[in-house]
Design a protein around this motif. Sequence first.
Motif, PDB file in Angstrom:
ATOM      1  N   ASN A  24      37.631  58.161  59.575  1.00 34.41           N
ATOM      2  CA  ASN A  24      38.427  57.006  59.989  1.00 34.41           C
ATOM      3  C   ASN A  24      39.253  56.422  58.847  1.00 34.41           C
ATOM      4  N   ILE A  25      39.718  57.251  57.941  1.00 38.31           N
ATOM      5  CA  ILE A  25      40.670  56.848  56.899  1.00 38.31           C
ATOM      6  C   ILE A  25      41.706  57.956  56.754  1.00 38.31           C
ATOM      7  N   ASP A  26      42.787  57.667  56.026  1.00 36.29           N
ATOM      8  CA  ASP A  26      43.813  58.703  55.868  1.00 36.29           C
ATOM      9  C   ASP A  26      43.456  59.630  54.710  1.00 36.29           C
ATOM     10  N   ILE A  27      43.799  60.864  54.918  1.00 44.51           N
ATOM     11  CA  ILE A  27      43.476  61.884  53.914  1.00 44.51           C
ATOM     12  C   ILE A  27      44.767  62.589  53.539  1.00 44.51           C
ATOM     13  N   GLU A  28      44.906  62.895  52.254  1.00 43.32           N
ATOM     14  CA  GLU A  28      46.013  63.769  51.861  1.00 43.32           C
ATOM     15  C   GLU A  28      45.515  64.768  50.832  1.00 43.32           C
ATOM     16  N   ILE A  42      49.671  57.932  57.817  1.00 43.95           N
ATOM     17  CA  ILE A  42      51.005  57.644  57.244  1.00 43.95           C
ATOM     18  C   ILE A  42      51.565  58.794  56.423  1.00 43.95           C
ATOM     19  N   TYR A  43      50.690  59.754  56.056  1.00 44.13           N
ATOM     20  CA  TYR A  43      51.167  60.863  55.222  1.00 44.13           C
ATOM     21  C   TYR A  43      51.575  62.097  56.028  1.00 44.13           C
ATOM     22  N   LYS A  44      51.339  62.020  57.302  1.00 48.95           N
ATOM     23  CA  LYS A  44      51.560  63.207  58.140  1.00 48.95           C
ATOM     24  C   LYS A  44      53.011  63.700  58.068  1.00 48.95           C
ATOM     25  N   ASN A  45      53.920  62.688  58.042  1.00 53.96           N
ATOM     26  CA  ASN A  45      55.335  63.080  58.009  1.00 53.96           C
ATOM     27  C   ASN A  45      55.860  63.281  56.596  1.00 53.96           C
ATOM     28  N   LYS A  46      54.972  63.146  55.649  1.00 49.55           N
ATOM     29  CA  LYS A  46      55.450  63.281  54.266  1.00 49.55           C
ATOM     30  C   LYS A  46      54.921  64.561  53.599  1.00 49.55           C
ATOM     31  N   CYS A  82      50.726  50.765  36.692  1.00 48.86           N
ATOM     32  CA  CYS A  82      51.577  51.804  37.298  1.00 48.86           C
ATOM     33  C   CYS A  82      52.938  51.208  37.677  1.00 48.86           C
ATOM     34  N   SER A  83      53.996  51.990  37.439  1.00 51.43           N
ATOM     35  CA  SER A  83      55.351  51.498  37.731  1.00 51.43           C
ATOM     36  C   SER A  83      55.557  51.289  39.236  1.00 51.43           C
ATOM     37  N   ASN A  84      54.688  51.921  40.029  1.00 48.79           N
ATOM     38  CA  ASN A  84      54.841  51.839  41.491  1.00 48.79           C
ATOM     39  C   ASN A  84      53.939  50.755  42.103  1.00 48.79           C
ATOM     40  N   PHE A  85      53.260  50.002  41.245  1.00 51.67           N
ATOM     41  CA  PHE A  85      52.249  49.061  41.706  1.00 51.67           C
ATOM     42  C   PHE A  85      52.778  48.099  42.768  1.00 51.67           C
ATOM     43  N   GLU A  86      53.989  47.560  42.530  1.00 54.00           N
ATOM     44  CA  GLU A  86      54.556  46.540  43.436  1.00 54.00           C
ATOM     45  C   GLU A  86      54.765  47.116  44.848  1.00 54.00           C
ATOM     46  N   GLN A  87      55.223  48.420  44.897  1.00 54.19           N
ATOM     47  CA  GLN A  87      55.504  48.997  46.216  1.00 54.19           C
ATOM     48  C   GLN A  87      54.259  49.617  46.877  1.00 54.19           C
ATOM     49  N   CYS A  88      53.204  49.764  46.086  1.00 56.05           N
ATOM     50  CA  CYS A  88      52.032  50.510  46.584  1.00 56.05           C
ATOM     51  C   CYS A  88      51.374  49.774  47.751  1.00 56.05           C
ATOM     52  N   ILE A  89      51.181  50.529  48.875  1.00 55.95           N
ATOM     53  CA  ILE A  89      50.582  49.891  50.055  1.00 55.95           C
ATOM     54  C   ILE A  89      49.079  50.187  50.145  1.00 55.95           C
ATOM     55  N   ASN A  90      48.599  51.001  49.233  1.00 55.04           N
ATOM     56  CA  ASN A  90      47.172  51.366  49.279  1.00 55.04           C
ATOM     57  C   ASN A  90      46.301  50.213  48.830  1.00 55.04           C
ATOM     58  N   LYS A  91      45.140  50.086  49.513  1.00 59.03           N
ATOM     59  CA  LYS A  91      44.205  49.040  49.110  1.00 59.03           C
ATOM     60  C   LYS A  91      43.058  49.639  48.286  1.00 59.03           C
ATOM     61  N   VAL A 108      41.971  65.984  46.625  1.00 60.85           N
ATOM     62  CA  VAL A 108      41.885  65.378  47.954  1.00 60.85           C
ATOM     63  C   VAL A 108      41.912  63.868  47.720  1.00 60.85           C
ATOM     64  N   GLY A 109      42.826  63.173  48.381  1.00 59.68           N
ATOM     65  CA  GLY A 109      42.884  61.707  48.284  1.00 59.68           C
ATOM     66  C   GLY A 109      42.503  61.081  49.604  1.00 59.68           C
ATOM     67  N   ALA A 110      41.527  60.163  49.565  1.00 59.07           N
ATOM     68  CA  ALA A 110      41.139  59.429  50.777  1.00 59.07           C
ATOM     69  C   ALA A 110      41.596  57.984  50.564  1.00 59.07           C
ATOM     70  N   VAL A 111      42.510  57.552  51.421  1.00 61.88           N
ATOM     71  CA  VAL A 111      43.235  56.310  51.148  1.00 61.88           C
ATOM     72  C   VAL A 111      43.038  55.317  52.294  1.00 61.88           C
ATOM     73  N   SER A 112      42.879  54.014  51.943  1.00 63.09           N
ATOM     74  CA  SER A 112      42.902  52.997  53.009  1.00 63.09           C
ATOM     75  C   SER A 112      44.040  52.032  52.710  1.00 63.09           C
ATOM     76  N   THR A 113      44.792  51.715  53.763  1.00 68.90           N
ATOM     77  CA  THR A 113      45.964  50.859  53.552  1.00 68.90           C
ATOM     78  C   THR A 113      45.762  49.474  54.168  1.00 68.90           C
ATOM     79  N   ASP A 114      44.617  49.270  54.787  1.00 66.04           N
ATOM     80  CA  ASP A 114      44.394  47.884  55.259  1.00 66.04           C
ATOM     81  C   ASP A 114      43.036  47.368  54.794  1.00 66.04           C
ATOM     82  N   ILE A 115      42.920  46.049  54.841  1.00 69.33           N
ATOM     83  CA  ILE A 115      41.760  45.368  54.262  1.00 69.33           C
ATOM     84  C   ILE A 115      40.458  45.791  54.957  1.00 69.33           C
ATOM     85  N   GLU A 116      40.522  45.948  56.294  1.00 63.95           N
ATOM     86  CA  GLU A 116      39.308  46.288  57.041  1.00 63.95           C
ATOM     87  C   GLU A 116      38.759  47.649  56.601  1.00 63.95           C
TER      88      GLU A 116
END
Length: 603
Positions: A24-28, A42-46, A82-91, A108-116
């Motif tokens: 139940n989290i995004d994987i890339e 969110i990474y599926k199209n990238k 990180c120079s991308n910190f401001e734009q980073c949506i990862n939590k 393998v990156g396991a990423v969560s983009t929301d607080i929950e």
Amino acid sequence: MESRLKQFQSYIEKYIEIIASVLNIDIEIVDDKLIRIGGTGIYKNKVNENVITEGNIYSEVLETSKEVVVLDIEKNSSCVECSNFEQCINKSIIVVPIKYDNQTIGVVGAVSTDIEKKKHIKSKIDSYLPFIENICDLISMKIEEHEVNKDNSKKMQMFHEVINNVEKSILILDTQHKISYINDIAIKCLKLSNNQIGEVLNIINCESYTNGKELITINIGGNQYKITAKTIPVYPYIKSYDKIIIFDKVNEQVELPQNINTNWGINNIESIVGNSYVMQSIKHRIKKLSKSNSTVLITGESGTGKELIARAIHAEGNRRNKPFIAINCAAIPENLLESELFGYVKGAFSGASNSGKIGKFEFANMGVIFLDEIGDLSFHLQAKLLRVLQERKFARIGSNKLIDLDIKVIAATNKDLLKLVSEGLYRDDLYYRLNVIPINLPPLRERKEDIKDLINMFMPKYSVELNINLYKIEDSVIKMLENYYWPGNIRELENAIEYMMNLVGEDGIITTDMLPIDIINYYKKKNMLVQVCDDEGCLDVNLQEIDDEIMKYEGKIISIKDLELIYINKLLDKYGRTTKTKKEIAKKLGIGLATLYRKLEEN
Ligand SMILES: Nc1ncnc2c1ncn2[C@@H]1O[C@H](COP(=O)(O)OP(=O)(O)OP(=O)(O)O)[C@@H](O)[C@H]1O
């Protein structure tokens, strides 16, 4: 050049969808060139994008080969800088390296983009982290498997290349006896028109030959071939193959009748000649028992037809289209017999052929094995055979791969196995395993009624072989053949007929003077009548009878007194024991009646 992970992109894409839905989290998944190979959510199209601009954690993990767990990016100094910190949506983010062959080939990156989800990851990190590590291991294993297969198929290609370039016919069989590979020379040599790959090759018979080769009868594509071949066990060295058959030429080829795979006609029950009561009942039993799989033990003197009976059981049964493999346990030295029976893999023992050997049990699988002279087995092999009969499995010597046996066992001996058991020379448990269905073949002298039928069968056989058109056998010869004691049984009778047919003159008549010397000597001895005469008449004395009597004292020197007694008794048996005959016999012996009585009483 494509990264290793890129080569597995389609597999990775499918795989991470499943993982993401479980976690139940995004994987890339990102390769060592920082290209996204697969992603969910969110990474599926990238996919296939370079992630270099999205932060530096992946580069760090690729460089250090150590996993990084950031449960809160705001508290992680590396992220904050990180120079991308401001734009980073990862939590939060968990990054684990994928290692293969001592290199880090991706992450393998396991990423969560929301607080929950971030809270969820935080509470479950102890189970998430090992799970993601396992994913990385699985990806490495998949690559490993692929590489091994690639390597194997390259080796197989080379192997086939070699096989196609040697000047020998080669057939490779799998464990189901199907043809896995056949080289061009074999196709030509066997005159095969189609590609026989996948077709079952039946090994029908196999006899040991010189130089570790066998004389094998095989059936392929409606034909039966006899070849002198070397058979090499390959399993488990090459898992998909079981054995290789190498041969130079076809010794004989016959077309099989349609719908019949083998040609056992000559060995069926009709080939057993003899209508004596005992032979009729044996033939009747063969018909009944040939359908069963139980072990048969055939006993009888040498030459009584034990092998013929075994072949008839095979030909009458439902294994008639499968191999009948005969092995004479007394003809092969004990140290070789084990490998003849069970075969061996290469390097099994010093002195073994370095290509290995297929054993007779394996050749006979699905069919019948005929173990002749079973009474001659050593104790070691008795134990081994017993195990095989009980477990219906065996292993080639030097291998621990058990081969299942679906086999009917027919054993034969001219020894009294029960006597050997009682003398402690034979295992009783093996005896009872073998003696499930006993068949005893009486010697020919006990079924004289069959002799004429056998003569009538052998004479035409040799007339064809020797090209004799006219032949006849005198009744007196038949009589003498019928009354001979045939120590070599039917084999000896056949030899006698062959011998006499060779002596036949232009008139085509077999006469008593053509009888073999053993038979003539037998009758000479039997008829050694000596006439003892005086002026009152003659007495016939059969020296053979006296000789037979003396033979009973085998090895001992017989006294003149005993000899005298044997002779007197023979005469009394012949002429009667009345006082009158005793008087006559005493007179002819040159002694008085009283002396004759004394001689009889003394003993
Ligand atoms: N009843 C029979 N009818 C026709 N031929 C027979 C018969 N019995 C035996 N023969 C022939 O006699 C020969 C000897 O037979 P076979 O080899 O079967 O005997 P065996 O008992 O197995 O001998 P051994 O114990 O020496 O191996 C063979 O050629 C066989 O075909």
